[in-house]
Design an enzyme around this catalytic site. Structure first.
Site, PDB file in Angstrom:
ATOM      1  N   HIS A 166      -3.466  -9.089   3.445  1.00  0.00           N
ATOM      2  CA  HIS A 166      -4.906  -9.183   3.663  1.00  0.00           C
ATOM      3  C   HIS A 166      -5.195 -10.108   4.838  1.00  0.00           C
ATOM      4  CE1 HIS A 166      -6.086  -7.990  -0.729  1.00  0.00           C
ATOM      5  NE2 HIS A 166      -5.961  -6.949   0.067  1.00  0.00           N
ATOM      6  N   HIS A 226      -3.068   2.535  -5.687  1.00  0.00           N
ATOM      7  CA  HIS A 226      -3.714   1.232  -5.529  1.00  0.00           C
ATOM      8  C   HIS A 226      -3.803   0.488  -6.857  1.00  0.00           C
ATOM      9  CE1 HIS A 226      -4.777   0.287  -1.494  1.00  0.00           C
ATOM     10  NE2 HIS A 226      -5.771  -0.497  -1.854  1.00  0.00           N
ATOM     11  N   TYR A 261      -9.258 -10.314  -6.991  1.00  0.00           N
ATOM     12  CA  TYR A 261      -8.256 -10.240  -8.053  1.00  0.00           C
ATOM     13  C   TYR A 261      -8.221 -11.494  -8.923  1.00  0.00           C
ATOM     14  CZ  TYR A 261      -6.536  -6.381  -5.214  1.00  0.00           C
ATOM     15  OH  TYR A 261      -6.438  -5.224  -4.499  1.00  0.00           O
ATOM     16  N   LYS A 273      -1.602  -2.828   8.087  1.00  0.00           N
ATOM     17  CA  LYS A 273      -2.764  -2.452   8.893  1.00  0.00           C
ATOM     18  C   LYS A 273      -2.730  -3.179  10.228  1.00  0.00           C
ATOM     19  CE  LYS A 273      -6.055  -1.214   5.268  1.00  0.00           C
ATOM     20  NZ  LYS A 273      -7.396  -1.489   4.690  1.00  0.00           N
ATOM     21  N   ARG A 327       0.843  -1.186   0.000  1.00  0.00           N
ATOM     22  CA  ARG A 327       0.000   0.000   0.000  1.00  0.00           C
ATOM     23  C   ARG A 327       0.884   1.243   0.000  1.00  0.00           C
ATOM     24  NH1 ARG A 327      -1.920  -3.575   3.980  1.00  0.00           N
ATOM     25  NH2 ARG A 327      -4.008  -4.417   3.574  1.00  0.00           N
ATOM     26  N   ARG A 370      -1.019  -1.765  -7.029  1.00  0.00           N
ATOM     27  CA  ARG A 370      -1.283  -2.893  -6.122  1.00  0.00           C
ATOM     28  C   ARG A 370      -2.227  -3.895  -6.808  1.00  0.00           C
ATOM     29  NH1 ARG A 370      -1.301  -4.343  -0.600  1.00  0.00           N
ATOM     30  NH2 ARG A 370      -3.300  -4.923   0.319  1.00  0.00           N
TER      31      ARG A 370
END
Length: 305
Positions: free
Chosen positions: A273, A247, A282, A173, A149, A250
């Site tokens: 994730h 993004h 994806y 995150k 990210r 990404r």
């Protein structure tokens, strides 16, 4: 303290300390919660315990009448469900009126990504004799090579780069760390920038002791907004009439990895994730990939073979 303010304060503290939520996540939760509290006060409700399932239906009708999208409504439901789950845990309320509220079905659009021809143009425009050109090339290569990210990219430090193993230590995150490998093209671009361009940029800073990997023209840490400007400049120089955002690189990383046969769970780990469902968006396939697989797999797709 007002009951609503106290509940909000406790929940925000929980998000920051227990969940390690980012400032952006906290902001979104607060917006959703505060709009709900405003509605409650307008309806004469003074305590969260008084909210039941029927009242939640009234609130949802109010949201739809305001013209909110299904995505926005779904986010508010999720936020308020989490709020009540926390308050129930803390014995501030005895039940969660949002627990049985169905989330509006949201169509997940196929993530935008770059085709190889577009990427090839992007990688040729930066001046590798210039410090900023070296930095821009390194950013472009790293974002595509790793799929990290943009917030993770600008948060990188020199100590996070291992040129021996060609890996980055990324803080994602929830402040979760993960190692992400990068390839030879990214290594070459990053090594040139670190050994040359970064040192020149660092000399322009008033206090040149920052460990941040990517610096701006003044020698200070680059921001997420700065990365977006860098990418916009690269697209303009490549004379491409396409939209770009960090993004999208990404998305391109994930799409290309999966189209080339990478395992879904490996890509999940690389992207950072938490849930596999986030990575599954994806798994769309390009027309070229679809045609190649068909031509190579169907017994009667090719003459004489």
């Amino acid at each position: 303290m007002d009951h609503f303010l106290q509940s909000e304060s406790l929940f925000v503290e929980y998000l920051k300390i227990e969940k390690n939520a980012s400032p952006y996540t906290v902001t979104y939760y607060r917006e959703d919660i505060q709009s709900f509290f405003t509605f409650l006060k307008r309806e004469g409700i003074t305590h969260l315990q008084s909210v039941d399932y029927q009242f939640v239906r009234v609130f949802l009708t109010f949201l739809y009448e305001k013209g909110l999208s299904r995505r926005s409504v779904a986010r508010k439901i999720s936020s308020l469900r989490s709020l009540y789950k926390f308050l129930e845990r803390e014995s501030i309320v005895s039940q969660n009126p949002f627990i049985n509220v169905s989330t509006p079905k949201i169509d997940k659009p196929v993530p935008e990504f770059f085709y190889k021809q577009e990427l090839d143009k992007l990688f040729t425009v930066n001046d590798l004799t210039d410090p900023l050109g070296q930095r821009n090339q390194a950013i472009l290569e790293i974002l595509y090579a790793t799929g990290i990210r943009v917030s993770e990219c600008v948060g990188l430090t020199l100590n996070d780069v291992d040129f021996d193993l060609n890996t980055l230590l990324v803080l994602g995150k929830g402040r979760k760390e993960r190692y992400v490998p990068f390839g030879s093209y990214a290594r070459t671009a990053l090594k040139l920038y670190v050994d040359d361009g970064r040192n020149e940029l660092l000399q322009k800073a008033k206090a040149n002791n920052t460990k941040a990997l990517f610096l701006n023209a003044k020698g200070n840490q680059l921001t997420t907004k700065g990365v977006r400007l860098v990418l916009d400049k690269i697209v303009k120089a490549a004379a491409l009439t396409i939209d770009i955002h960090p993004h999208k690189l990404r998305h391109t990383f994930a799409t290309h990895m999966l189209n080339e046969g990478a395992d879904l769970r490996v890509v999940q780990e690389l992207l950072g994730h938490e849930h596999l469902s986030s990575t599954q968006v994806y798994t769309h396939v390009t027309k070229d990939r679809l045609r190649n697989v068909y031509m190579n797999s169907h017994p009667r797709a090719r003459n004489g073979k």
